[in-house]
Design a protein around this motif. Structure first.
Motif, short mmCIF file in Angstrom:
data_model
loop_
_atom_site.label_atom_id
_atom_site.label_comp_id
_atom_site.label_asym_id
_atom_site.label_seq_id
_atom_site.Cartn_x
_atom_site.Cartn_y
_atom_site.Cartn_z
N LEU A 134 0.84 -1.24 0.06
CA LEU A 134 -0.28 0.09 -0.02
C LEU A 134 0.73 1.37 -0.08
O LEU A 134 0.53 2.22 -0.62
N ALA A 135 1.94 1.24 0.90
CA ALA A 135 2.84 2.41 0.79
C ALA A 135 3.56 2.68 -0.41
O ALA A 135 3.89 3.76 -0.94
N ILE A 136 3.86 1.53 -1.28
CA ILE A 136 4.52 1.55 -2.74
C ILE A 136 3.50 2.23 -3.40
O ILE A 136 3.72 3.14 -4.12
N THR A 137 2.10 1.93 -3.44
CA THR A 137 1.05 2.21 -4.31
C THR A 137 0.74 3.50 -4.09
O THR A 137 0.48 4.34 -5.03
N THR A 138 0.58 4.13 -2.59
CA THR A 138 0.17 5.49 -2.58
C THR A 138 1.44 6.34 -2.85
O THR A 138 1.22 7.77 -2.78
N VAL A 139 2.58 6.07 -2.55
CA VAL A 139 3.76 6.80 -2.87
C VAL A 139 4.04 7.58 -1.57
O VAL A 139 5.22 7.54 -1.01
N SER A 140 3.18 8.37 -1.16
CA SER A 140 3.36 9.02 0.16
C SER A 140 2.24 8.65 1.10
O SER A 140 1.18 8.16 0.95
N PHE A 141 2.70 8.46 2.45
CA PHE A 141 1.89 7.93 3.60
C PHE A 141 2.12 8.54 4.75
O PHE A 141 3.14 9.19 4.86
N ASP A 142 1.07 8.60 5.68
CA ASP A 142 1.68 9.03 7.32
C ASP A 142 0.88 8.09 8.01
O ASP A 142 0.70 6.73 7.50
N PHE A 143 0.81 8.52 9.14
CA PHE A 143 0.49 7.18 10.34
C PHE A 143 -0.98 7.14 10.37
O PHE A 143 -1.27 5.90 11.01
N THR A 144 -1.95 7.58 9.42
CA THR A 144 -3.27 6.94 9.39
C THR A 144 -3.31 5.99 7.95
O THR A 144 -4.55 5.72 7.74
N LEU A 145 -2.43 5.77 7.46
CA LEU A 145 -2.45 4.81 6.21
C LEU A 145 -3.27 3.77 6.56
O LEU A 145 -4.22 3.59 5.63
N GLY A 146 -2.76 2.91 7.52
CA GLY A 146 -3.58 1.61 7.30
C GLY A 146 -5.30 1.87 7.97
O GLY A 146 -6.00 1.13 7.50
N SER A 147 -5.30 2.61 8.86
CA SER A 147 -6.45 2.70 9.44
C SER A 147 -7.44 3.39 8.28
O SER A 147 -8.76 2.95 8.56
N SER A 148 -7.00 4.25 7.50
CA SER A 148 -7.95 4.76 6.69
C SER A 148 -8.32 3.53 5.55
O SER A 148 -9.26 3.91 4.85
N PHE A 149 -7.26 2.77 5.42
CA PHE A 149 -7.53 1.80 4.43
C PHE A 149 -8.61 0.38 4.82
O PHE A 149 -8.85 -0.40 3.95
N LEU A 150 -8.54 0.31 6.10
CA LEU A 150 -9.22 -0.89 6.75
C LEU A 150 -10.56 -1.20 6.36
O LEU A 150 -10.83 -2.36 6.07
N ILE A 151 -11.31 0.02 6.09
CA ILE A 151 -12.66 -0.04 5.73
C ILE A 151 -12.57 -0.69 4.51
O ILE A 151 -13.92 -1.45 4.21
N TYR A 152 -11.69 -0.49 3.41
CA TYR A 152 -12.09 -1.27 2.26
C TYR A 152 -11.72 -2.64 2.40
O TYR A 152 -12.20 -3.42 1.75
N MET A 153 -10.69 -2.93 3.24
CA MET A 153 -10.53 -4.55 3.38
C MET A 153 -11.64 -5.32 3.85
O MET A 153 -12.08 -6.31 3.95
N ILE A 154 -12.35 -4.34 5.12
CA ILE A 154 -13.36 -4.98 5.67
C ILE A 154 -14.65 -5.23 4.61
O ILE A 154 -15.23 -6.00 4.55
N ALA A 155 -14.64 -4.16 3.89
CA ALA A 155 -15.69 -4.32 2.83
C ALA A 155 -15.42 -5.67 1.90
O ALA A 155 -16.39 -6.30 1.63
N ALA A 156 -14.27 -5.54 1.55
CA ALA A 156 -13.84 -6.94 0.55
C ALA A 156 -14.12 -8.13 1.47
O ALA A 156 -14.75 -9.15 0.95
N ALA A 157 -13.80 -8.03 2.81
CA ALA A 157 -13.79 -9.48 3.41
C ALA A 157 -15.44 -9.87 3.68
O ALA A 157 -15.78 -10.73 3.57
N VAL A 158 -16.22 -8.73 4.08
CA VAL A 158 -17.78 -8.91 4.10
C VAL A 158 -18.35 -9.24 2.75
O VAL A 158 -19.25 -10.21 2.66
N LEU A 159 -17.74 -8.73 1.85
CA LEU A 159 -18.33 -8.94 0.61
C LEU A 159 -17.98 -10.45 -0.11
O LEU A 159 -19.06 -11.26 -0.43
#
Lengths: 447, 296
Positions: B207-232
């Motif tokens: 994810l860090a490679i893909t977004t190029v630039s990141f901060d401390f919220t990187l994973g938590s802001s992406f978590l909901i997409y993973m949850i959506a994928a998992a629920v789907l």
């Protein structure tokens, strides 16, 4: 001399705010998905009474993605109190900067600012109050009858009735029009517009559209993008397909880096010149873009447009000396180049002079004197520094404080937008001025 | 048509990152019965650990591998020190979720304490662009897609063709019965956290490679997409999470291509809501995990 009211919530970009709104509906799921990006505000920590000190509330994002702005605000405050304290302070009291973390998120800003006002003794002036939270924080400060110099760019405050509100920076639509003027001035007639979906960025959009249109240019595509997405490939592809000569963009460093990284990849390594705001004149933005586009590109092809400050004047030199003298200011060269931030310095000087004139630190008393110490009037002595202004006031003279941003000329809504300038990054990250844009030219475009 | 094909290609690249994270998240829940919200912060940790190694001029893919190992170990330690004691004390399912939320926030702030709140960048790691049949990928994206495919196939082989995989599935279905059959479920749980932690680490770096630039919220802001994928896909179902990741990724890119890009992220949540309304168990669920959720 700085105290700090911290926030317990990691700041969130508008993208994250959107997620916080949508997610609860989305599932009986993870309470959690949401909560990871947020926690309840921490309990208030009362500050001890700072006897003999006048506190300046610096209200801005001190943590989170926009924390760079808070750092700039803090630096400008330090420079302001430095010159005032060096001249003996205000009515015998020294000034101190009191950092109030609004995290860039209204949900955090309201409790944090309310708490700061309730627990900070002698908080007599406020600065900062930027666009993302201004709509919620300014009424709170106004109700507390504390005069404030805001850096926000919301058009809504062009005709505000908040009597303690003062602004010496342009509204965002004027900024947007200045972007358009600069792009056309540089010979680009076909512009792509890419703006992040937050208040600050979106405020520029109408001005760009109006400006490009009036100047005979063409908008190849106008896109609003979410912040901090994993990929913008489809959006980038649409932008490339519109064949822009220039990209006018407002986005945070992370978003801009992802977007332009993909632009470069999908356009065979080519990225057209960029026009953006001086709020991007930060080490974060420089670092992120430099890694994506290279040092040559960021120093040659990125123009940053915003409030103009005139180097070489006495006010500028005093401001510069204060920035470099203050031990708590990191990277003073950078702070110096961000025009909108110098309005905080000017604001502190103007409010301090108003207190001296009114012989009172009470907001409801000295507020009306702010316009008096900054107006051109017959017999008024033009002063460029706090020390000189204080001396003239002590000599019972009328003064006109002309600050770093030049002559201040408040309208009846306490706005004084001033002129604009375009800057670029030097290789070391410091800014250099490329040119100036008259405020009147921008006003004319907006009708 | 070209735009559609390109959008699908971009969506596959984005979906690969989502799938990588979502599978780890889903496996963790499916086998250890913990909805671990700290997962997002662990991804952030992975990004910063990877960034630190990158400063040593290591190859970025080697960095991904090393980081995966470190986050895998960190995940096991996290489970052993915090979650297992809570469960032994009879903390409810929701109570454990709250604990993981809290731990995630603490971890975020620990990261901020060490690296600050400012943005960091892996730099231009994407490499050259490869085009074929209107699909456009960067070499980084191709490597991430390839890595995801290899890890998914490896996971499939592990779960279906090995003794430990069968033990994991047995533990997932009924831990008590599995233990009665002689399976050392504690070890299986440890192995699950090791495995899912490794996937989390790989996803964080990807994810860090893909977004190029990141901060401390990187994973938590992406978590909901993973949850959506998992629920789907059906929470607890690794194959479902793979498909879910791709669907969320492709749908968001198509939305960006044909609709207002401002709403490209919203599509993930729309899919999530529709799925919960129409088929709450998800596409691939056998129902076990969802029964657990329902009984929680």
């Amino acid at each position: 001399m700085t105290t700090r009211h911290t926030s317990a919530r990691p700041a969130s970009s508008p993208g994250r705010r959107l997620r916080r709104v949508v997610a609860p509906v989305a599932a009986a799921l993870p309470v959690a998905g949401l909560a990871v990006g947020s926690v309840l505000p921490a309990a208030a920590s009362a500050r001890p009474h700072a006897g003999g000190t006048i506190n300046v509330g610096v209200i801005g994002p001190m943590t989170g993605p926009a924390a760079e702005i808070g750092t700039l605000m803090s630096a400008a405050c330090q420079s302001g109190i430095y010159v005032v304290n060096k001249a003996g302070g205000v009515l015998g009291s020294k000034l101190s900067c009191d950092l109030v973390d609004d995290t860039g998120d209204p949900a955090d800003a309201v409790p944090n600012v309310t708490r700061a006002l309730a627990t900070t003794s002698n908080l007599k002036m406020a600065v900062g109050l930027e666009s993302n939270t201004a709509a919620t924080t300014i009424p709170i400060v106004n109700n507390a009858q504390i005069p404030m110099f805001s850096t926000n760019g919301l058009v809504a405050f062009d005709k505000t009735t908040d009597q303690y509100f003062w602004r010496t920076t342009p509204a965002d639509n004027q900024n947007g029009a200045a972007f358009a003027v600069w792009a056309v001035h540089e010979g680009y007639k076909r512009a792509a517009m890419v703006f992040q979906n937050n208040i600050g960025a979106q405020g520029n959009e109408p001005g760009v559209v109006q400006g490009i249109d009036h100047l005979g240019g063409k908008i190849s595509i106008n896109l609003t993008i979410p912040g901090d997405a994993a990929s913008y490939s489809s959006v980038v592809e649409r932008t490339i397909a519109s064949h822009p000569q220039v990209v006018i963009v407002e986005a945070d460093p992370q978003t801009a880096a992802t977007f332009f990284s993909e632009y470069k990849q999908l356009n065979h390594g080519n990225v057209p010149p960029i026009v953006t705001g001086t709020d991007s004149l930060t080490p974060d933005y420089l670092s992120a873009m430099e890694k994506v586009l290279g040092k040559t590109y960021v120093t040659k092809d990125i123009s940053l447009v915003g409030s103009h400050i005139q180097p070489g004047t006495l006010a500028y030199n005093t401001y510069k000396a204060a920035l470099f003298s203050s031990p708590t200011v990191k990277n003073p060269s950078l702070v110096l180049g961000v025009g909108v931030i110098s309005s905080i310095y000017d604001g502190i000087v103007a409010m301090s002079l108003a207190m001296d004139m009114a012989r009172s630190t009470t907001g409801s008393v000295y507020n009306k004197d702010i316009v008096k110490v900054t107006s051109q009037s017959p017999g008024a002595v033009v002063v460029h520094t706090y020390a000189r202004g204080l001396a003239e006031l002590n000599a019972h003279k009328t003064i006109d404080y002309v600050g770093v941003e030049g002559q201040i000329s408040f309208d009846k809504y306490h706005n004084s937008p001033g002129n604009f300038s375009a800057s670029a990054f030097n290789a070391d990250g410091s800014p250099r001025t490329l040119g100036t844009i008259a405020g009147s030219e921008v006003q004319k475009l907006l009708g | 048509m070209k735009l559609l094909i390109e959008a699908i290609g971009f969506g596959i690249a984005t979906g690969a990152v989502i799938a990588l994270g979502a599978v780890g998240f889903s496996v963790q829940f499916g086998i250890s019965n913990v909805l671990n919200i700290t997962y997002g912060s662990m991804m952030t940790l992975a990004a910063f650990v990877g960034y630190a190694f990158l400063q040593l001029n290591l190859n970025v893919w080697l960095v991904m591998a090393v980081t995966s190992v470190i986050v895998a170990v960190a995940s096991v330690v996290f489970n052993r020190l915090l979650l297992e004691p809570l469960k032994r004390r009879g903390t409810s399912f929701v109570g454990v979720i709250i604990a993981t939320v809290s731990a995630g926030i603490v971890l975020q702030y620990v990261i901020v304490a060490f690296v600050g709140a400012t943005a960091h960048s892996f730099g231009q790691q994407s490499g050259r662009t490869v085009s074929a049949l209107d699909f456009v990928f960067t070499t980084s994206q191709l490597i991430i897609i390839g890595t995801t495919v290899v890890l998914m196939v490896g996971l499939h082989v592990l779960l279906t063709g090995t003794k430990i995989g069968r033990a994991m599935r047995a533990t997932s279905t009924n831990r008590t019965v599995a233990r009665a059959c002689g399976i050392r479920t504690e070890r299986i749980i440890d192995f699950t956290w090791l495995l899912s932690g490794a996937l989390c680490g790989a996803a964080g770096v990807a994810l860090a490679i893909t977004t190029v630039s990141f901060d401390f919220t990187l994973g938590s802001s992406f978590l909901i997409y993973m949850i959506a994928a998992a629920v789907l896909g059906g929470i607890g179902q690794p194959y479902g999470a793979m498909v879910g990741g791709l669907v969320v990724g492709i749908a968001s890119q198509i939305a960006g291509a044909y609709w207002s890009p401002a709403y490209q992220d919203v599509i993930a949540f729309v899919i999530l809501i529709i799925m919960l309304l129409v088929r709450p168990r998800g596409l691939f669920s056998t129902g076990t995990a969802n029964r657990r959720l329902a009984n929680a």
